[in-house]
Design a protein around this motif. Structure first.
Motif, short mmCIF file in Angstrom:
data_model
loop_
_atom_site.label_atom_id
_atom_site.label_comp_id
_atom_site.label_asym_id
_atom_site.label_seq_id
_atom_site.Cartn_x
_atom_site.Cartn_y
_atom_site.Cartn_z
N UNK A 18 -8.39 8.45 0.93
CA UNK A 18 -9.05 7.45 1.77
C UNK A 18 -9.36 6.25 1.29
N UNK A 19 -9.95 6.40 -0.12
CA UNK A 19 -10.32 4.74 -0.77
C UNK A 19 -9.17 4.17 -1.21
N UNK A 20 -8.18 4.86 -1.38
CA UNK A 20 -7.00 3.71 -1.99
C UNK A 20 -6.58 3.37 -0.51
N UNK A 21 -6.36 4.13 0.52
CA UNK A 21 -5.97 3.45 1.83
C UNK A 21 -6.60 2.26 2.28
N UNK A 22 -8.00 2.69 2.14
CA UNK A 22 -8.86 1.60 2.27
C UNK A 22 -8.71 0.18 1.44
N UNK A 23 -8.30 0.38 0.25
CA UNK A 23 -8.32 -0.44 -0.65
C UNK A 23 -6.74 -1.57 -0.01
N UNK A 24 -5.89 -0.65 0.15
CA UNK A 24 -4.73 -1.31 0.41
C UNK A 24 -4.91 -2.03 2.06
N UNK A 25 -5.41 -1.45 2.73
CA UNK A 25 -5.99 -2.56 4.02
C UNK A 25 -6.97 -3.74 3.51
N UNK A 26 -7.60 -3.56 2.45
CA UNK A 26 -8.44 -4.60 2.19
C UNK A 26 -7.61 -5.60 1.52
N UNK A 27 -6.60 -5.29 0.66
CA UNK A 27 -5.79 -6.04 -0.32
C UNK A 27 -4.97 -6.80 0.89
N UNK A 28 -4.37 -6.14 1.80
CA UNK A 28 -3.47 -6.69 3.03
C UNK A 28 -4.22 -7.68 3.54
N UNK A 29 -5.47 -7.55 4.08
CA UNK A 29 -6.28 -8.22 4.94
C UNK A 29 -6.57 -9.71 3.93
N UNK A 30 -6.81 -9.56 2.58
CA UNK A 30 -7.39 -10.30 1.81
C UNK A 30 -6.05 -11.26 1.61
N UNK A 31 -4.77 -10.64 1.45
CA UNK A 31 -3.54 -11.61 1.37
C UNK A 31 -3.36 -12.62 2.43
N UNK A 32 -3.58 -12.11 3.67
CA UNK A 32 -3.35 -12.87 4.80
C UNK A 32 -4.56 -13.68 5.32
N UNK A 33 -5.84 -13.63 4.79
CA UNK A 33 -6.82 -14.21 5.51
C UNK A 33 -7.75 -14.87 4.26
N UNK A 34 -8.63 -15.56 4.64
CA UNK A 34 -9.63 -16.23 3.57
C UNK A 34 -10.85 -15.64 3.39
N UNK A 35 -11.04 -14.22 3.92
CA UNK A 35 -12.24 -13.67 3.91
C UNK A 35 -12.58 -12.91 2.68
N UNK A 36 -13.94 -12.80 2.24
CA UNK A 36 -14.35 -11.86 1.00
C UNK A 36 -14.09 -10.71 1.12
N UNK A 37 -13.88 -10.02 0.10
CA UNK A 37 -13.76 -8.60 0.00
C UNK A 37 -14.84 -7.84 0.63
N UNK A 38 -15.90 -7.99 0.20
CA UNK A 38 -17.16 -7.41 0.99
C UNK A 38 -17.06 -7.50 2.45
N UNK A 39 -16.70 -8.60 3.01
CA UNK A 39 -16.78 -8.65 4.46
C UNK A 39 -15.44 -7.79 4.94
N UNK A 40 -14.41 -7.81 4.40
CA UNK A 40 -13.21 -7.10 4.60
C UNK A 40 -13.51 -5.68 4.61
N UNK A 41 -14.12 -5.14 3.61
CA UNK A 41 -14.31 -3.67 3.66
C UNK A 41 -15.34 -3.21 4.56
N UNK A 42 -16.28 -4.22 4.91
CA UNK A 42 -17.20 -3.74 6.14
C UNK A 42 -16.59 -3.68 7.36
#
Length: 143
Positions: A8-32
């Protein structure tokens, strides 16, 4: 953490990396935004750790991908495959608590789930190649 929680952690990290790649949002906000109410702080914490390991070592990780993606141009690797490779390599190289073979198996399974039909084999080939170089001491940068 259990194997399932680490996945689950790895999948969430993948989702965060994907969102980070296509947006300008911080990791903390993305993980929330990504975490669900059912996820423990431990799962989110490991996801954040993997995400930051990946981002902090991106340049070196991408060199490993380029050096081992024989007959593939880096820019032609799909975004999901590239992110799974980055995440798996970050864990494999920089996270001492996880055996490298576990990172490879997890990366392949996640690539099969989120990537194209050929993603599992492609990711496996690159991760295995990097692993073999690590084992043979050809890669000395383990920061």
């Amino acid at each position: 953490m259990t194997k399932e929680e680490k996945r689950k952690s790895r999948v969430i990290a993948l989702q965060a990396l994907y969102a980070f790649q296509i947006s300008e949002t911080t990791i903390d906000i993305l993980l929330e935004h990504i975490k669900s109410n059912q996820e423990s702080e431990e799962i989110i914490s490991y996801a954040k750790s993997l995400t930051m390991l990946t981002i902090d070592n991106l340049k070196d990780i991408d060199v490993h991908i380029v050096d081992n993606a024989h007959n593939w141009e880096f820019d032609r690797i799909s975004l999901i495959d590239k992110l799974v490779l980055r995440l798996s390599l970050a864990e494999m190289i920089y996270e001492d608590s996880v055996p490298p073979k576990v990172s490879i198996v997890e990366g392949v399974e996640i690539a099969k789930e989120f990537g194209a039909e050929s993603s599992g084999g492609f990711v496996n080939g690159i991760l295995d190649s990097v692993y073999n170089k690590l084992v043979n001491n050809k890669v000395v940068d383990k920061n």
